[in-house]
Write a protein that holds these residues in place. Structure first.
Motif, PDB file in Angstrom:
ATOM      1  N   ARG A 174      75.075  72.249 -30.431  1.00 13.91           N
ATOM      2  CA  ARG A 174      73.863  72.113 -31.237  1.00 13.91           C
ATOM      3  C   ARG A 174      72.654  72.662 -30.491  1.00 13.91           C
ATOM      4  N   HIS A 175      71.755  73.257 -31.273  1.00 10.38           N
ATOM      5  CA  HIS A 175      70.461  73.679 -30.747  1.00 10.38           C
ATOM      6  C   HIS A 175      69.584  72.438 -30.632  1.00 10.38           C
ATOM      7  N   GLU A 176      68.555  72.512 -29.799  1.00 12.46           N
ATOM      8  CA  GLU A 176      67.666  71.368 -29.610  1.00 12.46           C
ATOM      9  C   GLU A 176      66.989  70.904 -30.898  1.00 12.46           C
ATOM     10  N   ASP A 177      66.910  71.762 -31.899  1.00 12.86           N
ATOM     11  CA  ASP A 177      66.310  71.350 -33.171  1.00 12.86           C
ATOM     12  C   ASP A 177      67.309  70.637 -34.087  1.00 12.86           C
ATOM     13  N   GLY A 178      68.547  70.451 -33.591  1.00 12.79           N
ATOM     14  CA  GLY A 178      69.579  69.754 -34.352  1.00 12.79           C
ATOM     15  C   GLY A 178      70.536  70.658 -35.104  1.00 12.79           C
ATOM     16  N   THR A 179      70.256  71.945 -35.159  1.00 12.53           N
ATOM     17  CA  THR A 179      71.119  72.886 -35.872  1.00 12.53           C
ATOM     18  C   THR A 179      72.502  72.945 -35.234  1.00 12.53           C
ATOM     19  N   LEU A 180      73.546  72.752 -36.051  1.00 10.08           N
ATOM     20  CA  LEU A 180      74.917  72.907 -35.579  1.00 10.08           C
ATOM     21  C   LEU A 180      75.231  74.391 -35.497  1.00 10.08           C
ATOM     22  N   VAL A 181      75.632  74.851 -34.328  1.00 11.00           N
ATOM     23  CA  VAL A 181      75.902  76.270 -34.093  1.00 11.00           C
ATOM     24  C   VAL A 181      77.396  76.556 -34.128  1.00 11.00           C
ATOM     25  N   ALA A 182      78.209  75.687 -33.515  1.00 12.40           N
ATOM     26  CA  ALA A 182      79.658  75.910 -33.470  1.00 12.40           C
ATOM     27  C   ALA A 182      80.376  74.591 -33.200  1.00 12.40           C
ATOM     28  N   THR A 183      81.639  74.560 -33.606  1.00 12.54           N
ATOM     29  CA  THR A 183      82.503  73.420 -33.307  1.00 12.54           C
ATOM     30  C   THR A 183      83.807  73.956 -32.742  1.00 12.54           C
ATOM     31  N   SER A 184      84.538  73.084 -32.075  1.00 17.67           N
ATOM     32  CA  SER A 184      85.846  73.494 -31.563  1.00 17.67           C
ATOM     33  C   SER A 184      86.785  72.297 -31.553  1.00 17.67           C
ATOM     34  N   THR A 185      88.065  72.606 -31.572  1.00 16.26           N
ATOM     35  CA  THR A 185      89.119  71.624 -31.352  1.00 16.26           C
ATOM     36  C   THR A 185      90.082  72.249 -30.376  1.00 16.26           C
ATOM     37  N   GLY A 186      90.623  71.426 -29.480  1.00 19.95           N
ATOM     38  CA  GLY A 186      91.511  72.000 -28.485  1.00 19.95           C
ATOM     39  C   GLY A 186      92.455  70.996 -27.880  1.00 19.95           C
ATOM     40  N   VAL A 187      93.418  71.544 -27.157  1.00 21.12           N
ATOM     41  CA  VAL A 187      94.387  70.762 -26.395  1.00 21.12           C
ATOM     42  C   VAL A 187      94.117  71.052 -24.929  1.00 21.12           C
ATOM     43  N   PHE A 188      93.974  69.980 -24.141  1.00 18.84           N
ATOM     44  CA  PHE A 188      93.627  70.103 -22.735  1.00 18.84           C
ATOM     45  C   PHE A 188      94.630  69.323 -21.900  1.00 18.84           C
ATOM     46  N   LYS A 189      95.057  69.915 -20.792  1.00 20.43           N
ATOM     47  CA  LYS A 189      96.107  69.340 -19.961  1.00 20.43           C
ATOM     48  C   LYS A 189      95.555  68.969 -18.591  1.00 20.43           C
ATOM     49  N   ARG A 190      95.869  67.763 -18.180  1.00 16.93           N
ATOM     50  CA  ARG A 190      95.497  67.328 -16.840  1.00 16.93           C
ATOM     51  C   ARG A 190      96.358  68.057 -15.822  1.00 16.93           C
ATOM     52  N   VAL A 191      95.744  68.521 -14.746  1.00 16.45           N
ATOM     53  CA  VAL A 191      96.472  69.185 -13.682  1.00 16.45           C
ATOM     54  C   VAL A 191      96.942  68.109 -12.698  1.00 16.45           C
ATOM     55  N   PRO A 192      98.263  67.958 -12.518  1.00 15.39           N
ATOM     56  CA  PRO A 192      98.746  66.952 -11.572  1.00 15.39           C
ATOM     57  C   PRO A 192      98.302  67.259 -10.146  1.00 15.39           C
ATOM     58  N   GLN A 193      98.052  66.207  -9.374  1.00 13.89           N
ATOM     59  CA  GLN A 193      97.589  66.375  -7.984  1.00 13.89           C
ATOM     60  C   GLN A 193      98.525  67.259  -7.172  1.00 13.89           C
ATOM     61  N   ASP A 194      99.848  67.141  -7.376  1.00 11.70           N
ATOM     62  CA  ASP A 194     100.790  67.936  -6.577  1.00 11.70           C
ATOM     63  C   ASP A 194     100.770  69.413  -6.946  1.00 11.70           C
ATOM     64  N   LYS A 195     100.116  69.779  -8.043  1.00  9.55           N
ATOM     65  CA  LYS A 195     100.014  71.194  -8.450  1.00  9.55           C
ATOM     66  C   LYS A 195      98.734  71.851  -7.943  1.00  9.55           C
TER      67      LYS A 195
END
Length: 143
Positions: free
Chosen positions: A120-141
């Motif tokens: 969002r812009h500071e005036d409240g205008t919605l500029v973009a949205t997203s949806t995603g899948v995110f994976k935690r990186v294991p400590q051993d990696k």
């Protein structure tokens, strides 16, 4: 006149990565449920049509989402998460001024999280949205 930057040492991450230094965004980890990214948009961030470049918008959404994932396991927001997939919808034109990307966990488990974000812009205008899948990186990696 440029907008004031969020204060250092108050839950904000500045200049941590090359991308962050190049683009100029600040990461906010003060809210454990929502990672945020701020960018004061200047001419350097605009495309040839005078609007926020889509790649910059996606960078902010991706970072807010990854930070949101990180905050689920680390209060500093620095636990590494990788983007597995992300879809972006551009719904408005970005312009000069402060942009804020905010992430929200919508589902997932121990290693994969589904995260939605909005820009969002500071005036409240919605500029973009997203949806995603995110994976935690294991400590051993981590190398």
């Amino acid at each position: 006149m440029p907008l004031p930057q969020p204060e250092e040492n108050a839950g904000f991450i500045h200049d941590e990565t090359g991308t962050q230094r190049l683009v100029g965004y600040v990461v906010d980890v003060r809210d454990a449920a929502h990672g945020r990214c701020y960018l004061d948009v200047t001419d350097d961030h605009l495309n040839r049509h005078g609007a926020l470049h889509g790649g910059i918008a996606v960078t902010l959404l991706d970072n807010a989402s990854g930070t949101t994932g990180s905050l689920t396991v680390d209060a500093t927001g620095k636990a590494p998460f990788l983007t597995v997939s992300m879809n972006t919808q551009f719904v408005g034109s970005g312009k000069r001024g402060r942009m804020t990307a905010t992430g929200t966990v919508t589902g997932g488990g121990r290693s994969l999280l589904f995260i939605a974000a909005e820009l969002r812009h500071e005036d409240g205008t919605l500029v973009a949205t997203s949806t995603g899948v995110f994976k935690r990186v294991p400590q051993d990696k981590l190398s």
